[in-house]
Scaffold this active site. Structure first.
Site, short mmCIF file in Angstrom:
data_model
loop_
_atom_site.label_atom_id
_atom_site.label_comp_id
_atom_site.label_asym_id
_atom_site.label_seq_id
_atom_site.Cartn_x
_atom_site.Cartn_y
_atom_site.Cartn_z
N LYS A 15 0.84 -1.21 0.00
CA LYS A 15 0.00 0.00 0.00
C LYS A 15 0.87 1.26 0.00
O LYS A 15 0.68 2.16 -0.81
CB LYS A 15 -0.92 0.02 1.24
CG LYS A 15 -1.83 -1.20 1.36
CD LYS A 15 -2.73 -1.12 2.58
CE LYS A 15 -2.00 -1.18 3.92
NZ LYS A 15 -1.37 -2.49 4.23
N ARG A 90 -10.19 0.52 8.15
CA ARG A 90 -9.75 -0.82 8.54
C ARG A 90 -10.82 -1.58 9.29
O ARG A 90 -10.60 -2.73 9.66
CB ARG A 90 -8.56 -0.67 9.48
CG ARG A 90 -7.22 -0.96 8.87
CD ARG A 90 -6.21 -0.60 9.94
NE ARG A 90 -5.01 -1.34 9.85
CZ ARG A 90 -3.92 -0.89 9.24
NH1 ARG A 90 -3.89 0.26 8.63
NH2 ARG A 90 -2.83 -1.62 9.26
N ARG A 129 11.92 -4.93 5.32
CA ARG A 129 11.63 -3.53 4.98
C ARG A 129 12.48 -2.54 5.78
O ARG A 129 12.72 -2.72 6.96
CB ARG A 129 10.15 -3.25 5.26
CG ARG A 129 9.81 -1.77 5.22
CD ARG A 129 8.36 -1.50 5.23
NE ARG A 129 7.67 -2.10 6.36
CZ ARG A 129 6.35 -2.14 6.46
NH1 ARG A 129 5.60 -1.67 5.50
NH2 ARG A 129 5.79 -2.69 7.51
N ARG A 163 10.81 -0.30 11.37
CA ARG A 163 9.66 -0.08 12.25
C ARG A 163 9.66 -1.01 13.46
O ARG A 163 10.04 -2.17 13.35
CB ARG A 163 8.37 -0.29 11.45
CG ARG A 163 7.87 0.99 10.82
CD ARG A 163 6.81 0.79 9.80
NE ARG A 163 5.66 -0.01 10.24
CZ ARG A 163 4.59 -0.22 9.50
NH1 ARG A 163 4.50 0.34 8.30
NH2 ARG A 163 3.60 -0.96 9.94
N ARG A 174 -0.94 -8.61 13.23
CA ARG A 174 -1.49 -7.62 12.27
C ARG A 174 -2.28 -8.33 11.17
O ARG A 174 -3.32 -7.85 10.74
CB ARG A 174 -0.35 -6.78 11.69
CG ARG A 174 0.14 -5.71 12.68
CD ARG A 174 1.56 -5.24 12.41
NE ARG A 174 1.78 -4.70 11.09
CZ ARG A 174 2.98 -4.53 10.55
NH1 ARG A 174 4.07 -4.86 11.22
NH2 ARG A 174 3.11 -4.03 9.34
P1 AP5 Z 1 4.82 -1.59 1.96
O1 AP5 Z 1 4.43 -0.82 0.74
O2 AP5 Z 1 5.57 -0.89 3.00
O3 AP5 Z 1 3.53 -2.36 2.53
P2 AP5 Z 1 2.21 -1.81 3.23
O4 AP5 Z 1 1.05 -2.45 2.57
O5 AP5 Z 1 2.25 -0.32 3.31
O6 AP5 Z 1 2.38 -2.51 4.64
P3 AP5 Z 1 2.32 -1.94 6.11
O7 AP5 Z 1 3.11 -2.88 6.97
O8 AP5 Z 1 2.67 -0.50 6.16
O9 AP5 Z 1 0.80 -2.14 6.41
P4 AP5 Z 1 0.13 -2.16 7.75
O10 AP5 Z 1 -1.27 -2.07 7.31
O11 AP5 Z 1 0.47 -3.30 8.62
O12 AP5 Z 1 0.77 -0.89 8.53
P5 AP5 Z 1 0.24 0.58 8.81
O13 AP5 Z 1 1.38 1.49 8.86
O14 AP5 Z 1 -0.91 0.91 7.96
O15 AP5 Z 1 5.67 -2.85 1.46
C1 AP5 Z 1 6.29 -3.73 2.39
C2 AP5 Z 1 7.69 -4.13 1.91
O16 AP5 Z 1 7.58 -4.92 0.73
C3 AP5 Z 1 8.58 -2.95 1.54
O17 AP5 Z 1 9.89 -3.22 1.96
C4 AP5 Z 1 8.49 -2.88 0.02
O18 AP5 Z 1 9.69 -2.37 -0.55
C5 AP5 Z 1 8.24 -4.33 -0.37
N1 AP5 Z 1 7.34 -4.45 -1.52
C6 AP5 Z 1 6.21 -3.71 -1.78
N2 AP5 Z 1 5.62 -4.13 -2.92
C7 AP5 Z 1 6.38 -5.17 -3.38
C8 AP5 Z 1 6.28 -6.03 -4.53
N3 AP5 Z 1 5.28 -5.90 -5.43
N4 AP5 Z 1 7.22 -6.99 -4.68
C9 AP5 Z 1 8.24 -7.13 -3.76
N5 AP5 Z 1 8.38 -6.34 -2.68
C10 AP5 Z 1 7.47 -5.38 -2.48
O19 AP5 Z 1 -0.34 0.39 10.32
C11 AP5 Z 1 0.53 0.13 11.40
C12 AP5 Z 1 -0.26 0.06 12.69
O20 AP5 Z 1 -0.89 1.33 12.95
C13 AP5 Z 1 -1.42 -0.96 12.71
O21 AP5 Z 1 -0.98 -2.25 13.06
C14 AP5 Z 1 -2.35 -0.32 13.76
O22 AP5 Z 1 -1.90 -0.57 15.06
C15 AP5 Z 1 -2.20 1.17 13.49
N6 AP5 Z 1 -3.18 1.66 12.49
C16 AP5 Z 1 -2.91 2.22 11.28
N7 AP5 Z 1 -4.03 2.56 10.63
C17 AP5 Z 1 -5.06 2.21 11.44
C18 AP5 Z 1 -6.48 2.29 11.32
N8 AP5 Z 1 -7.06 2.79 10.22
N9 AP5 Z 1 -7.24 1.82 12.35
C19 AP5 Z 1 -6.67 1.32 13.47
N10 AP5 Z 1 -5.33 1.21 13.65
C20 AP5 Z 1 -4.53 1.65 12.64
MG MG Z 2 2.38 1.07 4.89
#
Ligand code: AP5
Ligand code: MG
Length: 217
Positions: A15, A90, A129, A163, A174
């Site tokens: 994402k 979410r 990552r 992270r 997660r």
């Molecule tokens: P990346 O693009 O970083 O993946 P992502 O989908 O953004 O994954 P996240 O871990 O950020 O998602 P998340 O939903 O767990 O975390 P968030 O910050 O939203 O890609 C990952 C890796 O793969 C990178 O190294 C990249 O280079 C590589 N990659 C990407 N695409 C690729 C491909 N096609 N091929 C190969 N490699 C690839 O949330 C974190 C925490 O915050 C949650 O756990 C929760 O506690 C809280 N939170 C956030 N939003 C909310 C909400 N709306 N409600 C409640 N709690 C929330």
């Molecule tokens: Mg992300």
């Protein structure tokens, strides 16, 4: 006309990676609740203090907090700015709030793009990552290294970070949260004909091409 799109998918689906491509290519604005919460934790604001332990455990922060962050952020943008929601909504309650938040600002949802991925690959993606400590550009130990070793492609910084929630145990929590609370909101958007599925296991460029095709259609 401003576009409003949601990127949906489990942790590590890509994402953030895809949102940052759209920011660079189309000048859209990425609204990542994860990034906003991490900034709040770093600043040790009231919200940050409340969110810190929940995020470390891999659980979800309260709907009120994240919907409040999204509403405030939208208010700071021009009405004609296109927006990518990354990691929000979410839960079903957040999806409902988003409808209200958008309607109150005369915005409407154009697309929900689901990145379909194989869960087994996600732990590997997440544990590899790292990001630029200065500009936040995302990298991976094997799939996306900086062009010059140790130097950010985007801003030239030589400092990187990982992270606190990117360990295998937290990733499993997660993912379980995604399955239990986030995946069930897809049918809501499916019923409105808004969802397009993209193969998130393809190469980063190919995923980007598929998303652009949806936005241009
Ligand atoms: P990346 O693009 O970083 O993946 P992502 O989908 O953004 O994954 P996240 O871990 O950020 O998602 P998340 O939903 O767990 O975390 P968030 O910050 O939203 O890609 C990952 C890796 O793969 C990178 O190294 C990249 O280079 C590589 N990659 C990407 N695409 C690729 C491909 N096609 N091929 C190969 N490699 C690839 O949330 C974190 C925490 O915050 C949650 O756990 C929760 O506690 C809280 N939170 C956030 N939003 C909310 C909400 N709306 N409600 C409640 N709690 C929330
Ligand atoms: Mg992300």
């Amino acid at each position: 006309m401003a576009m409003n799109i949601i990127l949906l998918g489990p942790p590590g689906a890509g994402k953030g990676t895809q949102a940052s491509r759209l920011v660079d290519e189309y000048g859209m604005v990425q609204l990542s609740t994860g990034d906003m919460l991490r900034a709040a934790v770093k600043a040790q604001s009231e919200i940050g203090k409340q969110a810190e332990a929940v995020m470390k455990s891999g659980g979800l922060v309260s709907d009120e907090i994240v919907s409040g962050l999204i509403g405030d952020k939208l208010d700071s943008l021009n009405a004609d700015t296109s927006v990518i929601f990354d990691g929000y909504p979410r839960t079903a309650a957040q999806a409902e709030s988003l409808d209200e938040i958008l309607a109150a600002r005369s915005r409407k949802l154009d697309h929900v793009i689901e990145l379909e991925v194989d869960e087994d690959a996600l732990v590997d993606r997440i544990t590899g990552r790292f990001t630029c400590a200065k500009c936040g550009e995302g990298y991976h130990d094997r799939y996306k290294l900086p062009k010059v070793e140790g130097v950010c492609d985007h801003c030239g910084s030589t400092e990187f970070k990982r992270r606190a929630d990117d360990n295998e145990e937290t990733v499993r929590t997660r993912m379980a949260e995604y399955r239990a609370k986030t995946a069930p909101i897809l049918p809501i958007y499916d019923a409105r004909g808004l969802v397009t599925r993209v193969d998130g296991m393809a190469k980063i460029d190919a995923v980007n091409d598929a998303i652009e095709a949806i936005l241009k259609a």
